[in-house]
Write a protein that holds these residues in place. Sequence first.
Motif, short mmCIF file in Angstrom:
data_model
loop_
_atom_site.label_atom_id
_atom_site.label_comp_id
_atom_site.label_asym_id
_atom_site.label_seq_id
_atom_site.Cartn_x
_atom_site.Cartn_y
_atom_site.Cartn_z
N TYR A 11 0.83 -1.20 0.00
CA TYR A 11 0.00 0.00 0.00
C TYR A 11 0.86 1.26 0.00
O TYR A 11 1.70 1.45 0.87
CB TYR A 11 -0.92 -0.01 1.23
CG TYR A 11 -1.70 1.27 1.40
CD1 TYR A 11 -2.63 1.65 0.45
CD2 TYR A 11 -1.50 2.10 2.50
CE1 TYR A 11 -3.35 2.83 0.59
CE2 TYR A 11 -2.21 3.27 2.66
CZ TYR A 11 -3.13 3.64 1.69
OH TYR A 11 -3.84 4.80 1.83
N ARG A 14 -4.85 -1.39 -10.12
CA ARG A 14 -5.30 -2.29 -9.06
C ARG A 14 -6.48 -3.14 -9.53
O ARG A 14 -6.57 -4.33 -9.21
CB ARG A 14 -5.67 -1.50 -7.80
CG ARG A 14 -4.51 -0.83 -7.08
CD ARG A 14 -3.37 -1.79 -6.82
NE ARG A 14 -2.44 -1.31 -5.81
CZ ARG A 14 -1.24 -1.82 -5.58
NH1 ARG A 14 -0.82 -2.85 -6.31
NH2 ARG A 14 -0.46 -1.34 -4.64
N ASP A 67 -2.04 4.72 -4.04
CA ASP A 67 -3.32 4.02 -3.91
C ASP A 67 -4.38 4.93 -3.30
O ASP A 67 -4.12 5.69 -2.38
CB ASP A 67 -3.16 2.81 -2.97
CG ASP A 67 -2.57 1.61 -3.66
OD1 ASP A 67 -2.99 1.31 -4.78
OD2 ASP A 67 -1.68 0.97 -3.07
#
Length: 569
Positions: free
Chosen positions: A151, A459, A160
């Motif tokens: 992350y 993602r 992110d």
Amino acid sequence: MAQQPQRPPRAVALANGGVAASILVVVAAFGVAVSQSRPPSIAAFAPDVQQHAQQKGLQGQEGANALGAAGGGTPTPAPSPTPSPARAGANATPTPNPNAGRPALVRCYGSPPRQTEDPQSPPCKQSFQGDNGGATYPGVTRDTIYVAWPYFDKGLPPPDNHQVVIDLQNYFNAHFQLYGRQIKLVERPPTNTAFAQDTAQQQYSDADYIATQANPSGGIFASIGYAPEGGTAYYFNDRLATHGILSISSAALLRTEAQLAASVYTWNTVPGYDKVEANLGNLYCHQLKGGAPSYAGPPTPPATAWGPRKIAVYYETTTDNVAIDPQPLVSTLSACGVQVTAQALGSDSASNTAAVNQMQQNADTTVACLCAPGQLNTLMSSASNQAYFPEWLVSNEQFLTYDKGAQGYPASEQPHVIGIDFNNEVLDPQNQFWYRAVREMDSGATYAQTSQNIYSYYRYEELLLLASGIQQAGPDLTPQSFQQGLYATQFSNVGHGAAPYYQAAVSFGPGDHSFYDDAAAVWFDPSGNSYTTDQGNPGTYCYSHLGDRSADWTRPSPDFRQGQTCRGG
């Protein structure tokens, strides 16, 4: 003394949620051995015509209907992979599955029926009855599949968006047949959370942490992508492979197709650099060779006209001390009669000025730069200072087709950028499947036009690949059944390279661990509206013929700016 980072052996290939960060407490180091059992003979998975309850409406649903997304259809099951043998020493007796004998239903879309409205999703598997076998591999329990999430919370490339990734996790859990299990993302901020270059040793350390401490109670099955790292994130992926952990990456990596597919553990969305460079070379050979450099700017005074198109190839040598390999591009050009010697680029202004001088002396009209946006920006600045405005030929090998990087190029050079991109076309928000998925999970979500959007797309694609492999593996989930399931899957590729989505054709198979099979021809429009970067920043990559795609560019010319229309939707 810390071990010096070394490049992993070529035989180990790469491939480059939601648990809150507060649970990432180091309890103890743990072994990755987990007892596993094969599913009992009563386990079965098969299509089912029943449907979920009415799902939330999505923006752009009319586009989905064009591909039959609204209808259930008659599902067609994909071949069921043979379960892999239980690992040595597995002798646990699974406890009864509370879902045994009860169908787990998911909805089918389109014709032929696929798992979601996204035409890149796999064939639909609607129902599952029986026992999933419990713990089949480290990180796989009866009800959970633990997946590491490196992350990132700051820096460039875009970080992110935490809530978006959680929404995407929930979306794939709701739509894919996971045989009584759910994907659970386990956050692990990498050593360098600012997206600066992580060394090989830092990447090894992050992979070791994921393998030994991210989930002390039972291990990690897979990890989604590490930071792009200029193509060197394979250090992270290779290390995960030594721990028996899958890596699912969307970064363009300095790996060949063979290196990507040499390990059962490594998977990617974009192809290896040899396939990318070959596609770029074929574009030049079949579409540009022999013509006038029509996408170049004015010639350098006192010249009043360009000569015939002539290509130069330059490559960067400063990517984490790993030189980009230009040979696949050079070999492809040579095969069509274009002889060129690739030149290395230095990192200082003097060497870039010297490179531009050489281009001018050689009467090069077209420059292919196998480099990162920062290096290309420096090279372009030197060219602009010398009134040299050639065609700049780019690919997504080093994220050159990312809007934000190109927006920083000298304004005098931006209109002359053309090339290829293997990623899916970036469409308007209502036609982007990652955003549709988020809206389904959170109807109040809005499309904030920020630089996080492109990473949300990455993602989504990583989780699509992961969920596809898990579904196609069947209930006995291991890296081997994951691979076997994807190899046996025939993706429908309905409408690929055409309206309304202009998406890439996708497939997997022996020797092929990358998702996308073909590339789009792209050109940069300095005034175009970008859907991947900050509000108020003009400039975007546009698509030839709205989104024409090819694996070899033997078709008629893309005519990059044909009609000056930027994108298909």
